[in-house]
Design an enzyme around this catalytic site. Structure first.
Site, PDB file in Angstrom:
ATOM      1  N   MET A  29     -55.882 -88.364 -24.728  1.00 38.45           N
ATOM      2  CA  MET A  29     -57.084 -88.731 -23.970  1.00 38.45           C
ATOM      3  C   MET A  29     -56.681 -89.134 -22.551  1.00 38.45           C
ATOM      4  SD  MET A  29     -59.732 -90.399 -26.651  1.00 38.45           S
ATOM      5  CE  MET A  29     -59.081 -92.043 -26.670  1.00 38.45           C
ATOM      6  N   HIS A  33     -48.700 -92.242 -20.690  1.00 39.60           N
ATOM      7  CA  HIS A  33     -47.580 -93.188 -20.541  1.00 39.60           C
ATOM      8  C   HIS A  33     -46.362 -92.579 -21.235  1.00 39.60           C
ATOM      9  CE1 HIS A  33     -48.529 -94.121 -24.664  1.00 39.60           C
ATOM     10  NE2 HIS A  33     -49.758 -94.498 -24.327  1.00 39.60           N
ATOM     11  N   HIS A  36     -46.805 -90.733 -24.585  1.00 38.63           N
ATOM     12  CA  HIS A  36     -47.295 -89.344 -24.525  1.00 38.63           C
ATOM     13  C   HIS A  36     -46.181 -88.403 -24.047  1.00 38.63           C
ATOM     14  CE1 HIS A  36     -51.195 -91.599 -23.654  1.00 38.63           C
ATOM     15  NE2 HIS A  36     -51.502 -90.895 -24.709  1.00 38.63           N
TER      16      HIS A  36
HETATM   17  O1  PAF Z   1     -54.879 -90.364 -30.174  1.00 40.60           O
HETATM   18  C1  PAF Z   1     -55.681 -89.935 -29.309  1.00 40.60           C
HETATM   19  O2  PAF Z   1     -55.431 -90.028 -28.102  1.00 40.60           O
HETATM   20  C2  PAF Z   1     -56.987 -89.289 -29.760  1.00 40.60           C
HETATM   21  O3  PAF Z   1     -57.493 -89.901 -30.896  1.00 40.60           O
HETATM   22  C3  PAF Z   1     -56.870 -87.767 -29.955  1.00 40.60           C
HETATM   23  C4  PAF Z   1     -55.933 -87.406 -31.073  1.00 40.60           C
HETATM   24  C5  PAF Z   1     -56.400 -87.115 -28.652  1.00 40.60           C
HETATM   25  C6  PAF Z   1     -58.241 -87.184 -30.301  1.00 40.60           C
HETATM   26  O4  PAF Z   1     -59.175 -87.426 -29.290  1.00 40.60           O
END
Ligand code: PAF
Length: 278
Positions: A29, A33, A36
């Protein structure tokens, strides 16, 4: 790195990868950071093509939650993603993902009613729906997810199994700040004082592991000790639970397969974390 904004374009790209590349997918989303980035780097090492999505999915936020204030940092996200070796970044709009007349939802039963699902009504239905849509579009061989969202990973694994989806989830270790706070896009909500208090999640899990290693198996004793640490730091407990790390079944007493899962409000910010006792 190619930026893709529409479903039609994303589908075209997926179809063009006909030489059967191994595709790794990192759904996010945004507000990227190091957590990710570690997922993108793992995908880069293991796959020929790396696709990341950035989409703040409205259907996984309850009306009283932080959809409007969720951090949006697209410019720096794009730079971080490119540096991590992402090939394609998918940035759909709400109109692309939920066009007028949208009616279809994916729901995993039972394991979505406990833990985060007990207080975040509809949250997992939103997650399973958007992830199914993204997987259908991107057709990844592997999907990279952070273990910090322990229940999310368990729910999505169940969905993939039940719906015969061929994507394999790679759950990657939680990335922590040097003082132990699990990295989260929501950490940016914390004031300097709250940032210190937020350490109580990790501290309480450390205390739980120390008690278990000294022979304590009563989860009441362990929970009480964790509660003391959290309350001393002005945390408001949503839940502290002990589950089997593979099945998510709630534990009666502590053992080597016990995973601590907890959600705690620090001020208005709801933080989650999890960890083993050994
Ligand atoms: O973990 C997240 O950032 C969200 O729940 C995801 C998996 C991208 C789904 O919107």
């Amino acid at each position: 790195m190619r930026i893709i904004k529409s479903v039609a374009e994303m589908r075209k790209v997926t179809n063009s990868l006909t030489w059967k590349s191994k595709v790794g997918f990192v759904p996010t989303m945004g507000a990227l950071h190091k957590g990710h980035i570690s997922l993108a780097e793992a995908a880069r090492k293991e796959c020929k093509i790396v696709v990341m999505s950035i989409y703040v999915n409205p259907s996984q936020f309850a009306p009283n939650e932080d959809l409007d204030s969720y951090p949006r940092t697209l410019r720096s996200d794009l730079e971080l993603a490119e540096n991590a070796g992402v090939d394609y970044i998918f940035l759909p709009t709400d109109a692309e993902m939920y066009p007028e007349g949208y009616k279809t939802w994916v729901n995993v039963e039972e394991i979505t009613d406990i833990l985060c699902g007990a207080t975040r009504s509809g949250h997992f239905r939103g997650v399973t729906t958007i992830v199914t849509k993204l997987m259908n579009l991107i057709k990844p061989d592997f999907m990279y997810m952070g273990e910090k969202d322990f229940q999310q990973v368990a729910v999505l694994k169940k969905m993939i199994e039940d719906l015969n989806i061929s994507t394999v989830i790679k759950a990657c270790p939680t990335v922590r700040e040097s003082d132990g706070l699990a990295m989260s896009s929501r950490n940016t909500y914390l004031s300097p004082e709250e940032r210190k208090q937020a350490l109580c999640l990790n501290l309480s899990m450390k205390q739980a592991a120390a008690l278990y290693q000294r022979g304590e198996t009563s989860l009441t004793v362990i929970r009480n000790s964790m509660t003391e640490i959290i309350l001393a730091n002005q945390g408001r407990i949503d839940y502290i639970e002990f589950v089997d790390r593979d099945t998510l079944a709630v534990k009666e007493s502590a053992d080597d397969k016990t995973r601590i899962v907890l959600a705690v409000f620090i001020g208005k910010t709801r933080l989650i974390d999890n960890g083993d006792l050994v």
